[in-house]
Write an enzyme that holds these catalytic residues in place. Structure first.
Site, PDB file in Angstrom:
ATOM      1  N   GLY A   1       0.766  -1.184  -0.512  1.00 38.18           N
ATOM      2  CA  GLY A   1      -0.463   0.056  -0.302  1.00 38.18           C
ATOM      3  C   GLY A   1       1.370   1.012  -0.181  1.00 38.18           C
ATOM      4  O   GLY A   1       1.579   0.923   0.551  1.00 38.18           O
TER       5      GLY A   1
ATOM      6  N   VAL B   1      17.301   8.255  -0.672  1.00 40.13           N
ATOM      7  CA  VAL B   1      18.333   6.686  -0.898  1.00 40.13           C
ATOM      8  C   VAL B   1      19.009   7.434  -2.516  1.00 40.13           C
ATOM      9  O   VAL B   1      19.993   7.072  -2.701  1.00 40.13           O
ATOM     10  CB  VAL B   1      16.738   5.717  -1.443  1.00 40.13           C
ATOM     11  CG1 VAL B   1      17.636   4.161  -2.546  1.00 40.13           C
ATOM     12  CG2 VAL B   1      16.654   5.311  -0.400  1.00 40.13           C
TER      13      VAL B   1
ATOM     14  N   ARG C   1       1.380  -5.420  -4.881  1.00 41.65           N
ATOM     15  CA  ARG C   1       0.802  -6.145  -4.129  1.00 41.65           C
ATOM     16  C   ARG C   1       1.312  -7.992  -5.034  1.00 41.65           C
ATOM     17  O   ARG C   1      -0.119  -7.795  -5.454  1.00 41.65           O
ATOM     18  CB  ARG C   1      -0.001  -6.369  -3.335  1.00 41.65           C
ATOM     19  CG  ARG C   1      -0.284  -4.930  -3.000  1.00 41.65           C
ATOM     20  CD  ARG C   1      -1.565  -5.153  -1.341  1.00 41.65           C
ATOM     21  NE  ARG C   1      -1.090  -4.570   0.007  1.00 41.65           N
ATOM     22  CZ  ARG C   1      -2.059  -3.472  -0.216  1.00 41.65           C
ATOM     23  NH1 ARG C   1      -3.421  -3.570  -0.755  1.00 41.65           N
ATOM     24  NH2 ARG C   1      -1.559  -2.313   1.011  1.00 41.65           N
ATOM     25  N   CYS C   2       2.626  -7.654  -5.789  1.00 47.66           N
ATOM     26  CA  CYS C   2       2.888  -8.723  -6.533  1.00 47.66           C
ATOM     27  C   CYS C   2       2.766  -9.988  -5.813  1.00 47.66           C
ATOM     28  O   CYS C   2       3.893 -10.221  -4.788  1.00 47.66           O
ATOM     29  CB  CYS C   2       4.315  -8.614  -7.279  1.00 47.66           C
ATOM     30  SG  CYS C   2       4.578  -9.534  -8.520  1.00 47.66           S
TER      31      CYS C   2
ATOM     32  N   ASP D   1       5.258  -5.177   6.124  1.00 46.16           N
ATOM     33  CA  ASP D   1       5.740  -6.870   6.377  1.00 46.16           C
ATOM     34  C   ASP D   1       5.789  -7.413   4.947  1.00 46.16           C
ATOM     35  O   ASP D   1       6.831  -8.052   4.949  1.00 46.16           O
ATOM     36  CB  ASP D   1       4.987  -6.976   7.171  1.00 46.16           C
ATOM     37  CG  ASP D   1       3.665  -7.066   7.276  1.00 46.16           C
ATOM     38  OD1 ASP D   1       2.738  -6.615   6.150  1.00 46.16           O
ATOM     39  OD2 ASP D   1       3.097  -7.456   7.852  1.00 46.16           O
TER      40      ASP D   1
ATOM     41  N   THR E   1       4.182   2.473   6.216  1.00 42.05           N
ATOM     42  CA  THR E   1       2.436   2.050   6.099  1.00 42.05           C
ATOM     43  C   THR E   1       1.485   2.718   6.921  1.00 42.05           C
ATOM     44  O   THR E   1       2.308   2.968   8.269  1.00 42.05           O
ATOM     45  CB  THR E   1       2.053   0.508   5.967  1.00 42.05           C
ATOM     46  OG1 THR E   1       0.620   0.447   6.912  1.00 42.05           O
ATOM     47  CG2 THR E   1       3.707   0.149   7.452  1.00 42.05           C
TER      48      THR E   1
ATOM     49  N   ASP F   1      -0.935   2.206   8.375  1.00 40.45           N
ATOM     50  CA  ASP F   1      -0.977   1.412   9.404  1.00 40.45           C
ATOM     51  C   ASP F   1      -0.177   1.408  10.494  1.00 40.45           C
ATOM     52  O   ASP F   1      -0.766   1.184  11.812  1.00 40.45           O
ATOM     53  CB  ASP F   1      -1.500   0.028   9.317  1.00 40.45           C
ATOM     54  CG  ASP F   1      -2.092   0.034   8.303  1.00 40.45           C
ATOM     55  OD1 ASP F   1      -2.894   1.290   8.028  1.00 40.45           O
ATOM     56  OD2 ASP F   1      -2.543  -0.954   7.220  1.00 40.45           O
TER      57      ASP F   1
ATOM     58  N   ASP G   1       2.240  -0.602  11.715  1.00 36.15           N
ATOM     59  CA  ASP G   1       1.461  -1.066  12.231  1.00 36.15           C
ATOM     60  C   ASP G   1       2.766  -2.472  12.104  1.00 36.15           C
ATOM     61  O   ASP G   1       2.846  -3.805  11.896  1.00 36.15           O
ATOM     62  CB  ASP G   1       0.076  -2.180  11.622  1.00 36.15           C
ATOM     63  CG  ASP G   1       0.492  -2.863  10.316  1.00 36.15           C
ATOM     64  OD1 ASP G   1       1.289  -2.242   9.766  1.00 36.15           O
ATOM     65  OD2 ASP G   1      -0.380  -3.648  10.206  1.00 36.15           O
TER      66      ASP G   1
ATOM     67  N   ARG H   1     -25.456  16.611  16.479  1.00 42.18           N
ATOM     68  CA  ARG H   1     -25.362  15.675  15.748  1.00 42.18           C
ATOM     69  C   ARG H   1     -23.606  14.704  15.780  1.00 42.18           C
ATOM     70  O   ARG H   1     -22.981  15.626  16.911  1.00 42.18           O
ATOM     71  CB  ARG H   1     -25.518  15.514  14.444  1.00 42.18           C
ATOM     72  CG  ARG H   1     -26.646  15.782  13.663  1.00 42.18           C
ATOM     73  CD  ARG H   1     -26.543  15.843  11.890  1.00 42.18           C
ATOM     74  NE  ARG H   1     -27.919  16.391  11.442  1.00 42.18           N
ATOM     75  CZ  ARG H   1     -27.483  16.933   9.770  1.00 42.18           C
ATOM     76  NH1 ARG H   1     -26.603  17.305   9.893  1.00 42.18           N
ATOM     77  NH2 ARG H   1     -29.022  16.997   9.603  1.00 42.18           N
TER      78      ARG H   1
ATOM     79  N   ARG I   1      -6.425  -1.383   8.167  1.00 40.96           N
ATOM     80  CA  ARG I   1      -6.423  -2.872   8.599  1.00 40.96           C
ATOM     81  C   ARG I   1      -6.704  -3.232   9.865  1.00 40.96           C
ATOM     82  O   ARG I   1      -7.277  -2.896  10.733  1.00 40.96           O
ATOM     83  CB  ARG I   1      -4.788  -3.638   7.626  1.00 40.96           C
ATOM     84  CG  ARG I   1      -5.224  -4.560   7.088  1.00 40.96           C
ATOM     85  CD  ARG I   1      -3.493  -5.467   6.987  1.00 40.96           C
ATOM     86  NE  ARG I   1      -3.179  -3.924   5.769  1.00 40.96           N
ATOM     87  CZ  ARG I   1      -3.611  -5.099   4.052  1.00 40.96           C
ATOM     88  NH1 ARG I   1      -4.257  -5.788   4.772  1.00 40.96           N
ATOM     89  NH2 ARG I   1      -2.604  -4.580   4.087  1.00 40.96           N
TER      90      ARG I   1
ATOM     91  N   GLY J   1     -10.922  14.455  20.167  1.00 43.65           N
ATOM     92  CA  GLY J   1     -11.488  14.251  21.611  1.00 43.65           C
ATOM     93  C   GLY J   1     -12.417  12.962  20.730  1.00 43.65           C
ATOM     94  O   GLY J   1     -14.050  13.901  21.596  1.00 43.65           O
TER      95      GLY J   1
ATOM     96  N   LYS K   1     -24.303  19.264  25.986  1.00 43.81           N
ATOM     97  CA  LYS K   1     -22.714  18.777  24.533  1.00 43.81           C
ATOM     98  C   LYS K   1     -23.806  18.335  23.554  1.00 43.81           C
ATOM     99  O   LYS K   1     -24.272  17.430  23.623  1.00 43.81           O
ATOM    100  CB  LYS K   1     -22.247  17.633  24.815  1.00 43.81           C
ATOM    101  CG  LYS K   1     -21.319  16.917  24.508  1.00 43.81           C
ATOM    102  CD  LYS K   1     -20.091  15.810  24.416  1.00 43.81           C
ATOM    103  CE  LYS K   1     -19.166  15.654  23.148  1.00 43.81           C
ATOM    104  NZ  LYS K   1     -17.696  16.172  23.253  1.00 43.81           N
TER     105      LYS K   1
HETATM  106  O1  F6P Z   1      -2.262  -1.186   4.933  1.00 49.30           O
HETATM  107  C1  F6P Z   1      -2.502   0.074   4.204  1.00 49.30           C
HETATM  108  C2  F6P Z   1      -4.125   0.191   3.916  1.00 49.30           C
HETATM  109  O2  F6P Z   1      -4.394   0.872   3.231  1.00 49.30           O
HETATM  110  C3  F6P Z   1      -4.852  -0.460   5.569  1.00 49.30           C
HETATM  111  O3  F6P Z   1      -5.379   0.334   6.130  1.00 49.30           O
HETATM  112  C4  F6P Z   1      -6.066  -1.176   4.156  1.00 49.30           C
HETATM  113  O4  F6P Z   1      -6.458  -2.227   5.176  1.00 49.30           O
HETATM  114  C5  F6P Z   1      -5.617  -1.920   2.962  1.00 49.30           C
HETATM  115  O5  F6P Z   1      -4.112  -0.736   3.588  1.00 49.30           O
HETATM  116  C6  F6P Z   1      -6.260  -1.452   2.476  1.00 49.30           C
HETATM  117  O6  F6P Z   1      -5.781  -2.055   0.634  1.00 49.30           O
HETATM  118  P1  F6P Z   1      -6.344  -1.579  -0.660  1.00 49.30           P
HETATM  119  O7  F6P Z   1      -5.554  -0.511  -0.814  1.00 49.30           O
HETATM  120  O8  F6P Z   1      -5.427  -2.576  -2.053  1.00 49.30           O
HETATM  121  O9  F6P Z   1      -7.376  -1.368  -0.775  1.00 49.30           O
END
Ligand code: F6P
Length: 354
Positions: free
Chosen positions: A15, A27, A76-77, A107, A129, A131, A133, A166, A175, A189, A217
């Site tokens: 991604g 780089v 994503r190959c 990863d 990424t 995420d 993560d 609202r 992810r 908040g 609120k």
């Molecule tokens: O890993 C990054 C991310 O944007 C995630 O947050 C999400 O779940 C996923 O990729 C979406 O993947 P794609 O771009 O393949 O729809």
């Protein structure tokens, strides 16, 4: 510098994430400055299979520092994961005399980097990424920009929620990980944050929203991580039904992946890139550049991947076999620390929302 490195490749995979371009630029510039030629590999590892690559110079990476997405494109190959695809990639490296690679991504990208390294093409990873993560690093490129995008959207939604009394439930990407949800939830908040990593007391959250409404609120933001499946939209309906507050639902989805990188993403991208080139030219292979306590360090990819699985509870049989008992204990302690940090932040969000 090792004589071995006359030409290196750079690619972005998985991604896309804001800051990837800043890393590619740095780089290229760092390597060229050290007398090494740079090959841009397009569409991630796929470019090694399709021979979609070209030698680039300083000017080829001009004006991309501030641009989101990735100028090298991404993919994503699946073919790269096959023995045939991998062999083709190695053949391409040999044909174009690519002595090493810097691979920028998450990863999945690091698993590819390990495969190349073990087959004789030294590869260094740079975490990127939205995420955030990747357990071995405190920071992955794109996270800050993505969070600031959510922040901008959430602030706008709050304006209109306040006008109309609202609530808005926002489902954010990540992810399976709740880092974006947790930190943007605090910064916005949010009245409630729902993510996989922490228990969510739905009844208590609804009571809190009702109590805040009773105090006067008018605007309510609720953040849900996409890792909590099939929840956000239904919860919006439930909030409306149980509290009487008109509740809208919003899923910004890929909007959060785009946009000009923040200062933090540009800066860390440049630092990671410089370190990656330094490691590669020093003869290192199969390592990922990481941030730990504000310092840029390196971690073996095999260690990083297993640490990641341990944290995410996805360890497979035999995963820990190649590590010493001391290393396994260190991994466990690290995961416990990450978990404690996360839960502490979640407790903070609950404490100060009302
Ligand atoms: O890993 C990054 C991310 O944007 C995630 O947050 C999400 O779940 C996923 O990729 C979406 O993947 P794609 O771009 O393949 O729809």
């Amino acid at each position: 510098m090792s004589q071995k490195f006359r030409r290196i490749g750079v690619l972005t995979s998985g991604g896309d994430a804001p800051g990837m371009n800043a890393a590619v630029r740095a780089v290229a510039r760092a390597a060229i400055q050290k007398g090494v030629e740079v090959v841009a590999i397009y569409e991630g590892y796929k470019g090694l299979i399709t021979e979609n690559l070209k030698v680039i110079g300083n000017r080829d990476v001009s004006n991309i520092l501030n641009v989101g997405g990735t100028a090298l494109y991404s993919d994503r190959c699946l073919e790269f994961k096959t023995e045939e695809g991998m062999q083709k990639a190695i053949d391409t490296c040999k044909k174009y005399e690519i002595d090493g690679i810097v691979a920028i991504g998450g990863d999945g990208t690091f698993r590819g980097a390990t495969d190349l390294s073990w087959r004789g093409i030294p590869t260094i990873g740079i975490p990127a990424t939205i995420d955030n993560d990747i357990t071995s690093t405190d920071y992955a490129l794109g996270f800050d920009t993505a969070m600031n995008t959510v922040l901008g959207l959430g602030d706008k939604l709050r304006d209109t929620c306040e006008s109309h009394a609202r609530c808005n439930v926002i489902e954010v990407m990540g992810r399976n990980a709740g880092y974006i949800a947790l930190q943007t939830g605090i910064a916005l908040g949010a009245s409630a944050i729902v993510l996989r990593e922490c228990d969510f007391d739905e009844a208590a959250a609804l009571e809190k929203i009702k109590a805040s409404k009773a105090e006067g609120k008018r605007n309510f933001i609720v953040i849900v991580a996409e890792g909590v499946p099939d929840f956000a939209e239904g919860f919006a309906k439930k909030i409306q039904a149980e509290t009487g507050i008109e509740t809208k639902f919003c899923r910004p989805a890929h909007i959060v992946r785009g946009g000009s990188p923040t200062l933090r993403d540009r800066l860390i991208a440049s630092q990671y890139a410089e370190k990656a080139v330094e490691l590669l030219l020093a003869g290192k292979s199969d390592v990922v550049v990481c941030m730990r306590d504000g310092k840029i360090v390196e971690t073996d990819i095999s260690y990083a991947l297993i640490l990641d699985r341990m944290y995410k509870g996805t360890l497979k049989e035999g995963d820990l076999d190649k590590f010493t008992p001391e290393q396994v204990e260190a991994m466990k302690a690290f995961c416990a620390m990450r978990d404690a940090e996360f839960k502490e932040m979640y407790a903070l969000s609950d404490l100060i929302s009302h």
